[in-house]
Design a protein around this motif. Structure first.
Motif, PDB file in Angstrom:
ATOM      1  N   PHE A 283       0.824  -1.211   0.000  1.00 27.13           N
ATOM      2  CA  PHE A 283       0.000   0.000   0.000  1.00 27.13           C
ATOM      3  C   PHE A 283       0.859   1.264   0.000  1.00 27.13           C
ATOM      4  O   PHE A 283       0.509   2.268  -0.646  1.00 27.13           O
ATOM      5  CB  PHE A 283      -0.936  -0.006   1.210  1.00 27.13           C
ATOM      6  CG  PHE A 283      -2.111  -0.910   1.036  1.00 27.13           C
ATOM      7  CD1 PHE A 283      -3.020  -0.718  -0.003  1.00 27.13           C
ATOM      8  CD2 PHE A 283      -2.340  -1.961   1.916  1.00 27.13           C
ATOM      9  CE1 PHE A 283      -4.114  -1.555  -0.167  1.00 27.13           C
ATOM     10  CE2 PHE A 283      -3.434  -2.804   1.758  1.00 27.13           C
ATOM     11  CZ  PHE A 283      -4.322  -2.602   0.711  1.00 27.13           C
ATOM     12  N   GLU A 286       2.208   1.793  -3.536  1.00 26.59           N
ATOM     13  CA  GLU A 286       1.149   2.199  -4.465  1.00 26.59           C
ATOM     14  C   GLU A 286       0.694   3.635  -4.192  1.00 26.59           C
ATOM     15  O   GLU A 286       0.440   4.395  -5.129  1.00 26.59           O
ATOM     16  CB  GLU A 286      -0.034   1.233  -4.350  1.00 26.59           C
ATOM     17  CG  GLU A 286       0.262  -0.163  -4.879  1.00 26.59           C
ATOM     18  CD  GLU A 286       0.642  -0.147  -6.352  1.00 26.59           C
ATOM     19  OE1 GLU A 286       0.071   0.687  -7.100  1.00 26.59           O
ATOM     20  OE2 GLU A 286       1.494  -0.958  -6.766  1.00 26.59           O
ATOM     21  N   ASN A 287       0.588   3.998  -2.901  1.00 27.68           N
ATOM     22  CA  ASN A 287       0.217   5.380  -2.580  1.00 27.68           C
ATOM     23  C   ASN A 287       1.292   6.375  -3.054  1.00 27.68           C
ATOM     24  O   ASN A 287       0.971   7.466  -3.556  1.00 27.68           O
ATOM     25  CB  ASN A 287      -0.009   5.536  -1.082  1.00 27.68           C
ATOM     26  CG  ASN A 287      -1.298   4.863  -0.627  1.00 27.68           C
ATOM     27  OD1 ASN A 287      -2.251   4.751  -1.398  1.00 27.68           O
ATOM     28  ND2 ASN A 287      -1.329   4.408   0.628  1.00 27.68           N
ATOM     29  N   LEU A 290       0.870   6.737  -6.745  1.00 21.48           N
ATOM     30  CA  LEU A 290      -0.279   7.592  -7.081  1.00 21.48           C
ATOM     31  C   LEU A 290       0.061   9.059  -6.866  1.00 21.48           C
ATOM     32  O   LEU A 290      -0.346   9.930  -7.654  1.00 21.48           O
ATOM     33  CB  LEU A 290      -1.486   7.189  -6.247  1.00 21.48           C
ATOM     34  CG  LEU A 290      -2.132   5.843  -6.595  1.00 21.48           C
ATOM     35  CD1 LEU A 290      -3.262   5.516  -5.630  1.00 21.48           C
ATOM     36  CD2 LEU A 290      -2.654   5.848  -8.029  1.00 21.48           C
ATOM     37  N   ARG A 291       0.782   9.355  -5.795  1.00 22.40           N
ATOM     38  CA  ARG A 291       1.184  10.730  -5.549  1.00 22.40           C
ATOM     39  C   ARG A 291       2.099  11.251  -6.679  1.00 22.40           C
ATOM     40  O   ARG A 291       1.955  12.375  -7.158  1.00 22.40           O
ATOM     41  CB  ARG A 291       1.916  10.838  -4.218  1.00 22.40           C
ATOM     42  CG  ARG A 291       1.015  10.880  -3.017  1.00 22.40           C
ATOM     43  CD  ARG A 291       0.314  12.238  -2.927  1.00 22.40           C
ATOM     44  NE  ARG A 291      -0.527  12.332  -1.733  1.00 22.40           N
ATOM     45  CZ  ARG A 291      -1.202  13.405  -1.379  1.00 22.40           C
ATOM     46  NH1 ARG A 291      -1.134  14.489  -2.126  1.00 22.40           N
ATOM     47  NH2 ARG A 291      -1.946  13.417  -0.293  1.00 22.40           N
ATOM     48  N   TRP A 317       7.054  10.958   2.659  1.00 26.38           N
ATOM     49  CA  TRP A 317       6.950   9.500   2.778  1.00 26.38           C
ATOM     50  C   TRP A 317       8.295   8.831   2.543  1.00 26.38           C
ATOM     51  O   TRP A 317       8.649   7.866   3.217  1.00 26.38           O
ATOM     52  CB  TRP A 317       5.925   8.971   1.790  1.00 26.38           C
ATOM     53  CG  TRP A 317       4.508   9.282   2.200  1.00 26.38           C
ATOM     54  CD1 TRP A 317       4.080   9.756   3.396  1.00 26.38           C
ATOM     55  CD2 TRP A 317       3.336   9.118   1.400  1.00 26.38           C
ATOM     56  NE1 TRP A 317       2.728   9.913   3.421  1.00 26.38           N
ATOM     57  CE2 TRP A 317       2.229   9.523   2.201  1.00 26.38           C
ATOM     58  CE3 TRP A 317       3.090   8.687   0.107  1.00 26.38           C
ATOM     59  CZ2 TRP A 317       0.918   9.488   1.738  1.00 26.38           C
ATOM     60  CZ3 TRP A 317       1.780   8.637  -0.359  1.00 26.38           C
ATOM     61  CH2 TRP A 317       0.705   9.049   0.441  1.00 26.38           C
TER      62      TRP A 317
END
Length: 367
Positions: A283, A286-287, A290-291, A317
């Motif tokens: 996750f 993938e996040n 996406l960012r 992140w």
């Protein structure tokens, strides 16, 4: 006899004065007027004879002159005929030359018309290429905001017009040069380079190491070079050092390696990396992807606010969950931090004035 004479010539008083009249007639012939008249008559006769002789001579001369004139006339007629024939021949040749000249003029007019058509077609072709380049530049500015692509298109249009010395194209060339200077003066970031950096980071998200997976680097064993077989030992001026036995050196090396593995130095100015389960790791990656995709889309749309937020969150992140000591992670994190200060929201110029100049040049060429 006497009787006959008497009878034939009787004496009468009327016939007696006859003799004196005859004498008077002869006497009258000797009169000056008669003599003058005779002289005049003689002169007139001599004059008539002389005139007649002169007339004969004149007739002969006139006849001779007429003969000569007839010969000259015949000669003149012959020459006139020759001249007429020459004039007719020259007229025929002149007609042939005029026909050839008319044909040459027709061919020249056809060649001029063909040249005009070719020149007009060439000018129209060049203007069509320039119009296509301007439309591409306009689309790159309005839709994609790609200033570099617009500059390339404008420079190609300027190079295409450089070989045409047409007065009606001068305003168009000035307008294109002015647009090129305006685009070069824009304070824009390198969109292509930032887009490529984001694309590379998106492709390597799955391979970047996490922070809790960090392990201390392994110590490389120092291998002492052995002398080659048959090589002569190097003479040393210093006294030789007594080396320990090989088993003793290996024992010391293993002891030192184990001792270094027991000691670990870490920074205390940040919290310990969070331990993530495999599902949470998926996750997270993938996040982050996406960012980064959202940041790339905002970059293409020239949305500076969204781009800064997405790159800032992605960098946060990466600093928290990924191994910042890794060379690949450090390089990608530096790219994100550099991209956060990029200026994207700049008002781009349009090319309406240049397109208007192109339309004017086409109208002038058609005229």
């Amino acid at each position: 006899m006497d009787t006959s004479s008497e009878t034939s010539t009787p004496v009468t008083p009327a016939a007696a004065p006859a003799a004196p009249q005859g004498r008077r007639g002869w006497r009258s012939l000797g009169h000056p007027l008669v003599i003058a008249g005779a002289v005049v008559l003689a002169l007139l006769a001599w004059q008539w004879i002389e005139t007649r002789a002169q007339l004969e001579v004149l007739k002969q001369q006139v006849a001779q002159r007429l003969g000569e004139s007839d010969a000259a006339t015949r000669e003149v007629k012959g020459r006139a005929k020759e001249i007429q024939d020459s004039i007719q021949a020259m007229g025929n040749r002149l007609a042939v030359q005029e026909a050839r000249m008319a044909e040459a003029q027709g061919q020249q007019a056809a060649l001029e018309a063909l040249y005009q058509d070719l020149s007009r077609s060439r000018d129209e072709w060049v203007l069509a290429e320039v119009e296509q380049a301007l439309n591409i530049a306009q689309q790159q500015l309005q839709l994609a905001g790609n200033v570099q692509a617009a500059l390339i298109a404008l420079q190609s249009a300027e190079a295409r017009l450089a070989g045409f010395e047409r007065p009606q194209l001068l305003p168009l060339r000035k307008s294109i040069a002015r647009d090129i200077e305006r685009l070069k003066a824009l304070p824009l970031a390198d969109i292509s380079a930032m887009g490529l950096a984001l694309e590379n980071l998106i492709d390597r998200v799955d391979t970047l190491p996490l922070a809790f997976e960090h392990s201390p680097p392994k110590q490389e064993k120092v291998v002492k070079p052995q002398p080659k077989k048959g090589a002569k030992p190097v003479e040393q001026s210093a006294p030789a050092v007594v080396e320990p036995p090989a088993w003793y050196a290996r024992l010391l090396g293993d002891f030192w390696t184990e001792l270094r593995g027991l000691i670990r130095i870490e920074r205390l100015d940040r919290p310990d990396p969070a331990l993530l389960s495999p599902a949470q790791t998926v996750f997270l990656r993938e996040n982050l992807r996406l960012r980064l995709l959202s940041a790339r889309l905002a970059l293409l749309q020239r949305d500076g606010r969204v781009f800064r937020e997405d790159t800032k969150q992605a960098a946060a992140w990466m600093e928290r969950y990924f191994d910042v000591e890794d060379r690949e992670v450090a390089m990608r994190l530096a790219d994100l931090r550099k991209a956060q200060g990029a200026r994207l929201s700049v008002e781009l110029p349009n090319l309406n004035e240049t397109l208007g100049s192109l339309h004017s040049a086409r109208v002038a060429g058609a005229r």
